[in-house]
Design a protein around this motif. Structure first.
Motif, PDB file in Angstrom:
ATOM      1  N   LYS A 133      38.511  36.884  44.649  1.00 27.06           N
ATOM      2  CA  LYS A 133      38.495  35.474  45.036  1.00 27.06           C
ATOM      3  C   LYS A 133      39.817  34.796  44.670  1.00 27.06           C
ATOM      4  CE  LYS A 133      35.640  32.076  46.453  1.00 27.06           C
ATOM      5  NZ  LYS A 133      34.845  32.116  47.710  1.00 27.06           N
ATOM      6  N   ILE A 134      40.357  35.126  43.516  1.00 26.99           N
ATOM      7  CA  ILE A 134      41.636  34.538  43.096  1.00 26.99           C
ATOM      8  C   ILE A 134      42.751  34.956  44.047  1.00 26.99           C
ATOM      9  CG2 ILE A 134      43.385  34.571  41.275  1.00 26.99           C
ATOM     10  CD1 ILE A 134      41.113  34.738  39.243  1.00 26.99           C
ATOM     11  N   ASP A 135      42.828  36.253  44.345  1.00 28.74           N
ATOM     12  CA  ASP A 135      43.913  36.754  45.186  1.00 28.74           C
ATOM     13  C   ASP A 135      43.738  36.383  46.656  1.00 28.74           C
ATOM     14  OD1 ASP A 135      45.053  37.924  42.954  1.00 28.74           O
ATOM     15  OD2 ASP A 135      44.046  39.845  43.264  1.00 28.74           O
ATOM     16  N   ASP A 150      32.139  41.767  27.537  1.00 23.65           N
ATOM     17  CA  ASP A 150      33.053  42.291  28.561  1.00 23.65           C
ATOM     18  C   ASP A 150      33.327  41.239  29.635  1.00 23.65           C
ATOM     19  OD1 ASP A 150      34.743  44.109  29.698  1.00 23.65           O
ATOM     20  OD2 ASP A 150      33.184  45.223  30.760  1.00 23.65           O
ATOM     21  N   ILE A 151      33.643  40.028  29.208  1.00 21.27           N
ATOM     22  CA  ILE A 151      33.915  38.952  30.162  1.00 21.27           C
ATOM     23  C   ILE A 151      35.298  39.149  30.766  1.00 21.27           C
ATOM     24  CG2 ILE A 151      34.178  36.459  30.434  1.00 21.27           C
ATOM     25  CD1 ILE A 151      32.284  36.123  28.088  1.00 21.27           C
ATOM     26  N   LYS A 152      35.332  39.209  32.082  1.00 13.67           N
ATOM     27  CA  LYS A 152      36.586  39.331  32.834  1.00 13.67           C
ATOM     28  C   LYS A 152      36.283  39.022  34.293  1.00 13.67           C
ATOM     29  CE  LYS A 152      35.990  44.359  33.304  1.00 13.67           C
ATOM     30  NZ  LYS A 152      36.622  45.675  33.078  1.00 13.67           N
ATOM     31  N   PRO A 153      37.292  38.684  35.093  1.00 14.83           N
ATOM     32  CA  PRO A 153      37.038  38.351  36.508  1.00 14.83           C
ATOM     33  C   PRO A 153      36.407  39.484  37.297  1.00 14.83           C
ATOM     34  CG  PRO A 153      39.208  37.564  35.825  1.00 14.83           C
ATOM     35  CD  PRO A 153      38.685  38.401  34.703  1.00 14.83           C
ATOM     36  N   ASP A 154      36.644  40.733  36.895  1.00 17.31           N
ATOM     37  CA  ASP A 154      36.057  41.856  37.627  1.00 17.31           C
ATOM     38  C   ASP A 154      34.551  41.942  37.456  1.00 17.31           C
ATOM     39  OD1 ASP A 154      38.442  42.715  38.699  1.00 17.31           O
ATOM     40  OD2 ASP A 154      38.907  44.050  37.026  1.00 17.31           O
ATOM     41  N   ASN A 155      33.985  41.293  36.456  1.00 18.68           N
ATOM     42  CA  ASN A 155      32.549  41.332  36.207  1.00 18.68           C
ATOM     43  C   ASN A 155      31.849  40.056  36.658  1.00 18.68           C
ATOM     44  OD1 ASN A 155      32.661  43.887  35.158  1.00 18.68           O
ATOM     45  ND2 ASN A 155      32.672  43.235  33.023  1.00 18.68           N
ATOM     46  N   ILE A 156      32.504  39.293  37.490  1.00 21.62           N
ATOM     47  CA  ILE A 156      31.911  38.079  38.061  1.00 21.62           C
ATOM     48  C   ILE A 156      31.992  38.205  39.574  1.00 21.62           C
ATOM     49  CG2 ILE A 156      32.115  35.573  38.288  1.00 21.62           C
ATOM     50  CD1 ILE A 156      33.366  35.604  35.463  1.00 21.62           C
ATOM     51  N   GLY A 157      30.858  38.102  40.223  1.00 21.70           N
ATOM     52  CA  GLY A 157      30.799  38.220  41.676  1.00 21.70           C
ATOM     53  C   GLY A 157      30.204  36.976  42.298  1.00 21.70           C
ATOM     54  N   PHE A 158      30.298  36.899  43.622  1.00 23.43           N
ATOM     55  CA  PHE A 158      29.810  35.746  44.367  1.00 23.43           C
ATOM     56  C   PHE A 158      28.729  36.206  45.341  1.00 23.43           C
ATOM     57  CE2 PHE A 158      33.829  34.323  42.773  1.00 23.43           C
ATOM     58  CZ  PHE A 158      33.648  32.968  42.534  1.00 23.43           C
ATOM     59  N   TYR A 159      27.554  35.635  45.149  1.00 19.39           N
ATOM     60  CA  TYR A 159      26.402  35.926  45.996  1.00 19.39           C
ATOM     61  C   TYR A 159      26.287  34.835  47.053  1.00 19.39           C
ATOM     62  CZ  TYR A 159      21.497  36.284  47.415  1.00 19.39           C
ATOM     63  OH  TYR A 159      20.344  36.374  48.142  1.00 19.39           O
ATOM     64  N   VAL A 195      40.434  33.071  27.794  1.00 17.64           N
ATOM     65  CA  VAL A 195      41.515  33.762  28.503  1.00 17.64           C
ATOM     66  C   VAL A 195      41.252  33.747  30.004  1.00 17.64           C
ATOM     67  CG1 VAL A 195      42.749  35.949  28.744  1.00 17.64           C
ATOM     68  CG2 VAL A 195      41.977  35.199  26.486  1.00 17.64           C
ATOM     69  N   MET A 196      40.009  33.982  30.398  1.00 19.59           N
ATOM     70  CA  MET A 196      39.672  33.961  31.815  1.00 19.59           C
ATOM     71  C   MET A 196      39.770  32.544  32.389  1.00 19.59           C
ATOM     72  SD  MET A 196      36.221  35.360  33.694  1.00 19.59           S
ATOM     73  CE  MET A 196      35.201  34.065  32.973  1.00 19.59           C
ATOM     74  N   LEU A 197      39.409  31.534  31.596  1.00 26.92           N
ATOM     75  CA  LEU A 197      39.525  30.156  32.051  1.00 26.92           C
ATOM     76  C   LEU A 197      40.973  29.790  32.341  1.00 26.92           C
ATOM     77  CD1 LEU A 197      38.363  27.320  32.560  1.00 26.92           C
ATOM     78  CD2 LEU A 197      38.470  26.923  30.081  1.00 26.92           C
ATOM     79  N   TYR A 198      41.889  30.240  31.493  1.00 24.03           N
ATOM     80  CA  TYR A 198      43.305  30.003  31.761  1.00 24.03           C
ATOM     81  C   TYR A 198      43.721  30.674  33.061  1.00 24.03           C
ATOM     82  CZ  TYR A 198      48.372  30.413  31.468  1.00 24.03           C
ATOM     83  OH  TYR A 198      49.721  30.369  31.763  1.00 24.03           O
TER      84      TYR A 198
END
Length: 658
Positions: free
Chosen positions: A353-355, A436-445, A544-547
């Motif tokens: 989503k970011i890219d 294990d919080i990171k953008p790779d472990n957050i998805g969009f349904y 870190v992910m919020l930044y």
């Protein structure tokens, strides 16, 4: 005019044409092979040994030990009830009735005396397959209750059962109540049948409620598998549907997660192993043991967690682990996927989503036109745009470009706030650390709206999972994107058993847990150094992910493990949180730069400076302070997730009021 071509020129043209045609054919063949490979089933699974599952069994026993979250039976495979009791009974040979195929009829408890008696069918206000499932599942009970009792999960008083084993008297009500549609879902039926069985066996109602999983199990044979959606370091994900829903107008698709067969194939003895082991025992496949344990633990957590922003688990594969991996024969059936989970299908991850969305939006002029005019656009219907247009526009800093960047930041913070809410839920029900919080472990349904206005939903639903949507014109746009936290394999319940005082922070409850769990970029210092930690480790990772989401710049990019450990974890180096002034120069340069030109820039420092000058210039002071607090070295100074959610809500309000 006549054009004379030499023999060499003609041969050259023919060669170029032939090579171009051959390259086009190769590309087409490669594309077709890739599509066929995605839809192709996995290779036949080689049999594992029973020792491959001992580590997973011990891990499951550990999570239920002294747990206030998991019941003791959660470590067992039969904790997940079958979603189809009648078919399970027929496969086991315990039910054979010539009237079993009759439509619109059911068996009542009055006609059942024991498991060997045939079922006769009578009139009842509850009809259909679901009612047969309930009656049949209760037929094996020593004292089967009425169907209404099973549905209501209100068992009869066992004290009224006579000494000769008779059945309790029927209630005074003449007819059982009608059930709603939600009562007839497979998960609800399986759960209520299991509750009735446990309660009739003498268990207390509250204990019986905890002793069965709310998620049913399903056999691999009942699934139509489709193409591969993605591959990770350990698992593969496929798009699947249920065979029983083939003719349904609202066919539901699921994401099937399973261990990659090619990465976890059983190992063979090498020459060195044979020299060490004289009994020719196969070597331990530790990678497989860890992978299957994480997947089994993830299934247990997801079965009991219920939050809008945590991925939903719908089904779990049926049977014991050794059976699913073909250690023991199952009526000559060889499993292809082993242990698997059926979950919500996610369209993309936060990294994608970011890219693919957030960064291109910074260069998109259509957002600026949407703010500066009342013309319809893709943002004109959003609540953020409506609030921006309704605010007082007399301030000097209300440039359309700045307003567009504020709206984009507010949208990003709204998504990240949902993840903060999910973490708040984990930390409070009971205290579970994600780790294990990171953008790779957050998805969009993509949750479809109740009514489709684009006319493309019906065509999309008719497609088979093996024929996924390939063109944007076929996609239905009538949906809401919901961010969801997934991959719960590293979750850990913070039990009193694990309490260990921190060597530097007195009076803080910390726990002795596994060190270096998670991804290095987002890992808290105490986790990396093997010190006791608590749920505040998630707060650091979230900061870190919020930044990264707020600035659209990946923190610590290009850092080696040694440099990250020395400068970030030991010396406390962090990205700059300085908010630049929104000057006219920044705005004008942003209008001239395109996304493609920005991607082609080879100087990474220049790219980062350009991006942060446009994303940070609309930050609020509250957002700056929140990031600073979240990634503090001292875990006592990090805010709880409840405060993080409240602060993010205030930041979003301030952005649309500026």
């Amino acid at each position: 005019r006549t054009i004379n071509l030499s023999r060499t020129s003609i041969m050259t043209i023919m060669t170029i044409t032939t090579v171009s045609a051959r390259d086009a054919a190769v590309d087409a063949t490669a594309s077709n092979n890739k599509a066929d490979e995605a839809a192709r089933p996995p290779p036949p699974m080689l049999p594992h040994t029973s020792q491959d599952f001992q580590f997973a069994e011990r891990a499951l026993q550990q999570i239920v030990l002294f747990s206030s979250f998991f019941p003791a039976r959660a470590a067992q495979a039969d904790w997940f009830p079958s979603h189809d009791p009648i078919e399970a009974k027929m496969r086991g040979g315990g039910f054979c009735d010539e009237h079993s195929s009759s439509a619109g009829s059911l068996a009542t408890a009055d006609t059942v005396s024991d498991t060997s008696s045939p079922l006769s069918y009578g009139d009842s206000p509850v009809r259909g397959r679901a009612s047969i499932d309930i009656a049949l599942a209760t037929s094996s009970m020593p004292h089967p209750p009425l169907i209404a009792d099973v549905i209501d999960a209100s068992p009869p008083d066992l004290a009224t059962v006579d000494a000769e084993g008779g059945r309790p008297p029927a209630p005074a009500s003449s007819l059982p109540r009608r059930v709603s549609e939600s009562d007839l879902t497979p998960a609800a039926l399986a759960r209520r049948v299991t509750l009735a069985r446990l309660t009739l066996s003498g268990a207390k109602e509250e204990d019986a409620e905890r002793e069965c999983s709310p998620v049913p199990s399903i056999h691999e044979k009942e699934i139509d598998y489709g193409s591969i959606l993605g591959k990770g370091g350990f698992c593969e994900v496929r798009l699947v549907s249920l065979k029983k829903d083939r003719k349904s107008k609202k066919q539901q698709h699921y994401a099937m997660k399973y261990l990659s067969p090619t990465k976890f194939a059983p190992k063979e003895n090498t020459k060195e192993d044979k020299d060490k082991n004289s009994d020719d025992k196969p070597p331990r496949n530790k990678k497989f043991e860890r992978g299957i344990a994480d997947l089994a633990i993830e299934a247990r957590f997801l079965a009991l967690l219920s939050h809008e922003n945590i991925i939903s688990l719908h089904y779990v594969s049926r049977g014991a682990l050794d059976t699913q991996f073909n250690c023991e024969g199952e009526n000559n059936y060889n499993h292809q996927f082993g242990f698997f989970l059926l979950m919500d299908p996610l369209f993309e991850t936060l990294t994608q989503k970011i890219d693919g969305t957030y960064i291109p939006e910074v260069f998109d002029r259509s957002d600026v036109r949407a703010v500066s005019s009342n013309s319809s656009s893709r943002l004109s219907s959003s609540w953020l745009m409506r609030r921006v247009r309704n605010r007082n526009s007399s301030k000097a800093n209300n440039d359309p470009q700045l307003d567009a960047w504020r709206v984009q930041l507010a949208k990003r913070l709204e998504s990240i706030k949902c993840i903060a809410s999910a973490l708040q839920y984990l930390h409070n029900h009971p205290c579970v650390v994600y780790r294990d919080i990171k953008p790779d472990n957050i998805g969009f349904y993509r949750k479809p709206y109740h009514q489709c206005v684009c006319g493309k939903r019906s065509a999309t639903q008719r497609q088979h999972p093996s024929s996924p949507i390939t063109t944007k014109q076929e996609e239905c746009t009538c949906y809401e994107e919901i961010p969801k936290l997934f991959d719960m394999g590293l979750c850990k319940e913070l039990k009193p058993l694990y309490i260990k005082p921190h060597p530097h922070y007195d009076g803080t409850n910390t726990y002795k847990l596994t060190a270096r769990s998670g991804s290095r970029r987002y890992m808290a210092p105490e986790v990396a150094f093997g010190e006791p930690y608590n749920e505040k480790a998630d707060t650091y990772s979230f900061g870190v992910m919020l930044y990264q989401v707020a600035s659209l710049v990946t923190p610590f990019e290009g850092f080696s493990m040694k440099k990250h450990e020395q400068q970030v974890l030991q010396m406390g180096e962090r990205p700059s949180l300085k908010i630049p002034s929104p000057s006219r120069k920044i705005i004008s340069q942003g209008n001239k730069m395109s996304h493609s030109r920005w991607l082609e820039e080879s100087d990474s420092d220049k790219k980062e400076k350009f991006m942060t000058s446009r994303t940070k210039c609309v930050w609020t002071q509250e957002l700056q302070q929140l990031i600073f607090k979240c990634w503090q070295d001292d875990l006592r100074e990090r805010p709880p997730m409840k405060e993080v959610v409240r602060t993010l809500e205030g930041c979003i309000r301030d952005l649309v009021k500026c």
